[in-house]
Design a protein around this motif. Sequence first.
Motif, PDB file in Angstrom:
ATOM      1  N   ALA A   1       0.843  -1.207   0.000  1.00 48.27           N
ATOM      2  CA  ALA A   1       0.000   0.000   0.000  1.00 48.27           C
ATOM      3  C   ALA A   1       0.879   1.258   0.000  1.00 48.27           C
ATOM      4  O   ALA A   1       0.590   2.235  -0.702  1.00 48.27           O
ATOM      5  CB  ALA A   1      -0.926  -0.005   1.217  1.00 48.27           C
ATOM      6  N   ASN A   2       1.971   1.235   0.766  1.00 48.02           N
ATOM      7  CA  ASN A   2       2.905   2.372   0.807  1.00 48.02           C
ATOM      8  C   ASN A   2       3.582   2.591  -0.549  1.00 48.02           C
ATOM      9  O   ASN A   2       3.760   3.723  -1.001  1.00 48.02           O
ATOM     10  CB  ASN A   2       3.988   2.134   1.869  1.00 48.02           C
ATOM     11  N   ILE A   3       3.965   1.483  -1.199  1.00 49.73           N
ATOM     12  CA  ILE A   3       4.647   1.575  -2.496  1.00 49.73           C
ATOM     13  C   ILE A   3       3.693   2.156  -3.551  1.00 49.73           C
ATOM     14  O   ILE A   3       4.074   2.993  -4.367  1.00 49.73           O
ATOM     15  CB  ILE A   3       5.178   0.191  -2.948  1.00 49.73           C
TER      16      ILE A   3
ATOM     17  N   PRO B   1      10.425 -10.437 -14.074  1.00 48.62           N
ATOM     18  CA  PRO B   1      10.305  -9.316 -13.135  1.00 48.62           C
ATOM     19  C   PRO B   1      11.549  -8.437 -13.117  1.00 48.62           C
ATOM     20  O   PRO B   1      12.662  -8.921 -13.353  1.00 48.62           O
ATOM     21  CB  PRO B   1      10.132 -10.023 -11.778  1.00 48.62           C
ATOM     22  N   ALA B   2      11.330  -7.149 -12.836  1.00 52.94           N
ATOM     23  CA  ALA B   2      12.462  -6.222 -12.693  1.00 52.94           C
ATOM     24  C   ALA B   2      13.294  -6.665 -11.493  1.00 52.94           C
ATOM     25  O   ALA B   2      14.519  -6.690 -11.535  1.00 52.94           O
ATOM     26  CB  ALA B   2      11.947  -4.802 -12.497  1.00 52.94           C
ATOM     27  N   PHE B   3      12.606  -7.019 -10.413  1.00 51.44           N
ATOM     28  CA  PHE B   3      13.255  -7.600  -9.240  1.00 51.44           C
ATOM     29  C   PHE B   3      12.193  -8.232  -8.345  1.00 51.44           C
ATOM     30  O   PHE B   3      11.000  -8.130  -8.603  1.00 51.44           O
ATOM     31  CB  PHE B   3      14.099  -6.568  -8.473  1.00 51.44           C
ATOM     32  N   VAL B   4      12.690  -8.904  -7.295  1.00 54.50           N
ATOM     33  CA  VAL B   4      11.803  -9.564  -6.330  1.00 54.50           C
ATOM     34  C   VAL B   4      12.025  -8.900  -4.978  1.00 54.50           C
ATOM     35  O   VAL B   4      13.166  -8.809  -4.497  1.00 54.50           O
ATOM     36  CB  VAL B   4      12.133 -11.077  -6.218  1.00 54.50           C
ATOM     37  N   LEU B   5      10.951  -8.416  -4.393  1.00 47.90           N
ATOM     38  CA  LEU B   5      11.019  -7.790  -3.074  1.00 47.90           C
ATOM     39  C   LEU B   5      10.678  -8.873  -2.053  1.00 47.90           C
ATOM     40  O   LEU B   5       9.552  -9.379  -2.038  1.00 47.90           O
ATOM     41  CB  LEU B   5      10.002  -6.644  -3.020  1.00 47.90           C
ATOM     42  N   PHE B   6      11.653  -9.255  -1.242  1.00 45.09           N
ATOM     43  CA  PHE B   6      11.462 -10.369  -0.301  1.00 45.09           C
ATOM     44  C   PHE B   6      11.460  -9.844   1.131  1.00 45.09           C
ATOM     45  O   PHE B   6      12.467  -9.347   1.627  1.00 45.09           O
ATOM     46  CB  PHE B   6      12.566 -11.410  -0.513  1.00 45.09           C
ATOM     47  N   PHE B   7      10.288  -9.934   1.784  1.00 46.10           N
ATOM     48  CA  PHE B   7      10.155  -9.505   3.176  1.00 46.10           C
ATOM     49  C   PHE B   7      10.521 -10.671   4.084  1.00 46.10           C
ATOM     50  O   PHE B   7       9.761 -11.619   4.246  1.00 46.10           O
ATOM     51  CB  PHE B   7       8.728  -9.005   3.451  1.00 46.10           C
TER      52      PHE B   7
ATOM     53  N   GLU C   1      20.694 -12.014  -9.437  1.00 41.24           N
ATOM     54  CA  GLU C   1      20.879 -10.744  -8.706  1.00 41.24           C
ATOM     55  C   GLU C   1      19.627  -9.875  -8.762  1.00 41.24           C
ATOM     56  O   GLU C   1      19.701  -8.655  -8.915  1.00 41.24           O
ATOM     57  CB  GLU C   1      22.105  -9.993  -9.243  1.00 41.24           C
ATOM     58  N   LYS C   2      18.466 -10.525  -8.626  1.00 39.32           N
ATOM     59  CA  LYS C   2      17.204  -9.776  -8.712  1.00 39.32           C
ATOM     60  C   LYS C   2      16.461  -9.719  -7.372  1.00 39.32           C
ATOM     61  O   LYS C   2      15.357  -9.194  -7.313  1.00 39.32           O
ATOM     62  CB  LYS C   2      16.283 -10.420  -9.757  1.00 39.32           C
ATOM     63  N   VAL C   3      17.042 -10.292  -6.316  1.00 48.05           N
ATOM     64  CA  VAL C   3      16.332 -10.305  -5.031  1.00 48.05           C
ATOM     65  C   VAL C   3      16.749  -9.104  -4.190  1.00 48.05           C
ATOM     66  O   VAL C   3      17.940  -8.839  -4.011  1.00 48.05           O
ATOM     67  CB  VAL C   3      16.601 -11.620  -4.251  1.00 48.05           C
ATOM     68  N   ARG C   4      15.745  -8.361  -3.709  1.00 47.97           N
ATOM     69  CA  ARG C   4      15.986  -7.243  -2.776  1.00 47.97           C
ATOM     70  C   ARG C   4      15.382  -7.670  -1.436  1.00 47.97           C
ATOM     71  O   ARG C   4      14.167  -7.681  -1.277  1.00 47.97           O
ATOM     72  CB  ARG C   4      15.318  -5.946  -3.270  1.00 47.97           C
ATOM     73  N   LYS C   5      16.261  -8.059  -0.522  1.00 47.02           N
ATOM     74  CA  LYS C   5      15.805  -8.626   0.756  1.00 47.02           C
ATOM     75  C   LYS C   5      15.612  -7.512   1.786  1.00 47.02           C
ATOM     76  O   LYS C   5      16.498  -6.679   1.974  1.00 47.02           O
ATOM     77  CB  LYS C   5      16.845  -9.634   1.244  1.00 47.02           C
ATOM     78  N   ILE C   6      14.446  -7.514   2.411  1.00 48.45           N
ATOM     79  CA  ILE C   6      14.101  -6.489   3.398  1.00 48.45           C
ATOM     80  C   ILE C   6      13.927  -7.169   4.757  1.00 48.45           C
ATOM     81  O   ILE C   6      13.240  -8.184   4.864  1.00 48.45           O
ATOM     82  CB  ILE C   6      12.753  -5.799   3.016  1.00 48.45           C
ATOM     83  N   ASP C   7      14.553  -6.592   5.800  1.00 51.12           N
ATOM     84  CA  ASP C   7      14.345  -7.117   7.158  1.00 51.12           C
ATOM     85  C   ASP C   7      12.971  -6.660   7.625  1.00 51.12           C
ATOM     86  O   ASP C   7      12.778  -5.499   7.985  1.00 51.12           O
ATOM     87  CB  ASP C   7      15.448  -6.586   8.084  1.00 51.12           C
ATOM     88  N   ALA C   8      12.003  -7.584   7.595  1.00 42.95           N
ATOM     89  CA  ALA C   8      10.609  -7.220   7.881  1.00 42.95           C
ATOM     90  C   ALA C   8      10.259  -7.342   9.361  1.00 42.95           C
ATOM     91  O   ALA C   8       9.113  -7.159   9.751  1.00 42.95           O
ATOM     92  CB  ALA C   8       9.673  -8.097   7.045  1.00 42.95           C
ATOM     93  N   GLY C   9      11.255  -7.634  10.197  1.00 47.74           N
ATOM     94  CA  GLY C   9      10.992  -7.771  11.636  1.00 47.74           C
ATOM     95  C   GLY C   9      10.946  -6.431  12.349  1.00 47.74           C
ATOM     96  O   GLY C   9      10.596  -6.364  13.535  1.00 47.74           O
TER      97      GLY C   9
ATOM     98  N   VAL D   1      10.753  -0.451   8.109  1.00 49.66           N
ATOM     99  CA  VAL D   1      10.706  -1.337   6.945  1.00 49.66           C
ATOM    100  C   VAL D   1      10.496  -0.506   5.685  1.00 49.66           C
ATOM    101  O   VAL D   1      11.154  -0.726   4.665  1.00 49.66           O
ATOM    102  CB  VAL D   1       9.590  -2.414   7.095  1.00 49.66           C
ATOM    103  N   PHE D   2       9.614   0.500   5.756  1.00 46.59           N
ATOM    104  CA  PHE D   2       9.350   1.304   4.559  1.00 46.59           C
ATOM    105  C   PHE D   2      10.570   2.123   4.150  1.00 46.59           C
ATOM    106  O   PHE D   2      10.791   2.368   2.961  1.00 46.59           O
ATOM    107  CB  PHE D   2       8.118   2.193   4.715  1.00 46.59           C
ATOM    108  N   GLU D   3      11.388   2.524   5.124  1.00 49.27           N
ATOM    109  CA  GLU D   3      12.636   3.224   4.770  1.00 49.27           C
ATOM    110  C   GLU D   3      13.509   2.320   3.906  1.00 49.27           C
ATOM    111  O   GLU D   3      14.094   2.758   2.908  1.00 49.27           O
ATOM    112  CB  GLU D   3      13.403   3.667   6.035  1.00 49.27           C
ATOM    113  N   SER D   4      13.598   1.046   4.273  1.00 48.51           N
ATOM    114  CA  SER D   4      14.384   0.075   3.479  1.00 48.51           C
ATOM    115  C   SER D   4      13.761  -0.119   2.105  1.00 48.51           C
ATOM    116  O   SER D   4      14.466  -0.222   1.097  1.00 48.51           O
ATOM    117  CB  SER D   4      14.448  -1.282   4.182  1.00 48.51           C
ATOM    118  N   VAL D   5      12.423  -0.156   2.063  1.00 52.87           N
ATOM    119  CA  VAL D   5      11.706  -0.342   0.797  1.00 52.87           C
ATOM    120  C   VAL D   5      11.952   0.849  -0.121  1.00 52.87           C
ATOM    121  O   VAL D   5      12.224   0.691  -1.311  1.00 52.87           O
ATOM    122  CB  VAL D   5      10.183  -0.533   1.056  1.00 52.87           C
ATOM    123  N   LYS D   6      11.871   2.050   0.457  1.00 52.66           N
ATOM    124  CA  LYS D   6      12.071   3.266  -0.341  1.00 52.66           C
ATOM    125  C   LYS D   6      13.449   3.269  -1.002  1.00 52.66           C
ATOM    126  O   LYS D   6      13.601   3.667  -2.148  1.00 52.66           O
ATOM    127  CB  LYS D   6      11.919   4.524   0.539  1.00 52.66           C
TER     128      LYS D   6
END
Length: 210
Positions: free
Chosen positions: A41-43, A126-132, A180-188, A194-199
């Motif tokens: 929703a933020n994205i 996909p351009a990339f994969v966003l992995f939470f 090299e398409k995975v963007r791993k986000i620490d969702a804990g 978390v949104f700062e990392s996503v941005k």
Amino acid sequence: MLMGTVVESANKEVNGSVAVKNPTVVFVLGGPGSGKGTQCANIVEHFGYSHLSAGDLLRAEIKSGSENGTMIQNMIKEGKIVPSEVTIKLLQRAMQENGNDKFLIDGFPRNEENRAAFEEVTKIEPAFVLFFDCSEEEMERRLLSRNQGREDDNIETIRKRFKVFLESSLPVIEHYTTREKVRKIDAGKSVEEVFESVKAVFTPKEEKAD
């Protein structure tokens, strides 16, 4: 018979008029309770993507009472994963009807077979994969505390869903990691952190140098 029909109609739609040529697609993966819905929703709000949830599209199809919907409902009841082509067809239709050229596809691909079928049918990579990435303990805590009336939010089912997610999704994540398409986000962390990392993932590099 039905599978054939679904595949044929999916193929027809690919070869027919696609509203957007070469859309940007980002796969969003994360276990139950990883907070990916909130972040999507933020994205959407900040970066102008359209959010397509495979689960929501399947639920809407079930609600419509179509023959396809009834088949999907029966498979879910039996704990089976819905055939890739069925979900891909719903995703394609949603992309065509939407008209945007940037999509977050949430909760899909659920497994390696989904992934291969999506690329084969749509010809989109996909351009990339966003992995939470979130621990099982944290997901359990979140799901049990939110308890929004979803009947599948009890401890035993949560653990089963988490196990299924890990077993089926890790090969997908590994496949895209090698590309090299995975963007791993620490969702804990908190929603804001978390949104700062996503941005940082969605902001072009030249804009970061302020």
